[in-house]
Design an enzyme around this catalytic site. Structure first.
Site, mmCIF file in Angstrom:
data_model
loop_
_atom_site.group_PDB
_atom_site.id
_atom_site.type_symbol
_atom_site.label_atom_id
_atom_site.label_comp_id
_atom_site.label_asym_id
_atom_site.label_seq_id
_atom_site.Cartn_x
_atom_site.Cartn_y
_atom_site.Cartn_z
ATOM 1 N N CYS A 80 0.944 -1.280 0.060
ATOM 2 C CA CYS A 80 0.167 -0.016 -0.031
ATOM 3 C C CYS A 80 0.833 1.101 -0.120
ATOM 4 C CB CYS A 80 -0.959 -0.051 1.366
ATOM 5 S SG CYS A 80 -1.647 1.610 1.584
ATOM 6 N N CYS A 83 0.056 3.768 2.741
ATOM 7 C CA CYS A 83 0.703 3.258 4.126
ATOM 8 C C CYS A 83 2.088 3.453 4.094
ATOM 9 C CB CYS A 83 0.452 1.717 4.239
ATOM 10 S SG CYS A 83 -1.462 1.137 4.163
#
Length: 200
Positions: A80, A83
């Site tokens: 991600c 993230c």
């Protein structure tokens, strides 16, 4: 009598020699400065924290739910990009609030956390869940958040005040929790069904 060069009244032409020396000195100073900046820049990049590093040093969920401190749970995945972008922010805030708040990292790709993924309705990451000292959910937010927004929420969480910012962040990665097969309908010949149950 020949004139003594040291007693000559003609001025020496130092403009060219002095100008060259000054220019060379400036080039050397600039080169040293650039080298130092490059060296420090590479060292800074080497110290960038990864999601795996954060997860390895995070508070285990079981401990966080029992130690009487409020908790920030982040659901993340290594793939991600949002993230990954949040990792330095989380690391810096962890340094500021580690004594007051538990920081828990749960990787959505680890099936161990499927009950928590379902419980906290994780459908995008990063997904942040704010828990009170008793482990009850106060609020959650999804997406990449600016540091001041997350810091303000953590400051409020630390002193048991309402969180000031509950909007969803602007960048998220879609995530869909895997659904376990219904064991009653599992085929006995299917190795994933662990056998023993009749097919219906």
């Amino acid at each position: 009598m020949s004139p003594n060069p040291s007693n000559s009244t003609q001025p020496l032409d130092t403009t060219t020699a002095g100008g060259t020396r000054l220019r060379n000195l400036l080039i050397v100073i600039a080169a040293v400065g650039l080298s130092l900046a490059l060296f420090l820049g590479l060292r800074t990049q080497a110290k960038t924290v990864s999601l795996s590093d954060l997860a390895a040093t995070s508070t285990p969920l079981e401990v966080a739910l029992q130690d009487g401190k409020p908790t920030l749970v982040e659901f993340y995945a290594n793939w991600c990009s949002s993230c990954q972008a949040m990792a330095p922010v989380i690391n810096a805030l962890k340094q500021d609030y580690a004594e007051q708040i538990n920081f828990v990292m749960l990787n959505v790709d680890n099936s161990k956390w499927l009950p928590e993924v379902l419980r906290y309705r994780v459908d995008g990451i990063p997904h942040f869940v704010f828990l009170d000292p008793a482990g009850a959910e106060i609020a959650s937010t999804v997406g990449q958040l600016p540091r001041p927004i997350l810091a303000a929420n953590l400051a409020a969480l630390a002193v048991n005040q309402p969180l000031p910012h509950l909007q969803t962040g602007n960048r998220i990665s879609a995530f869909k929790a895997p659904v376990k097969a219904n064991p009653v309908k599992a085929n006995a010949d299917d190795p994933r069904g662990h056998g023993g149950l009749p097919a219906s």
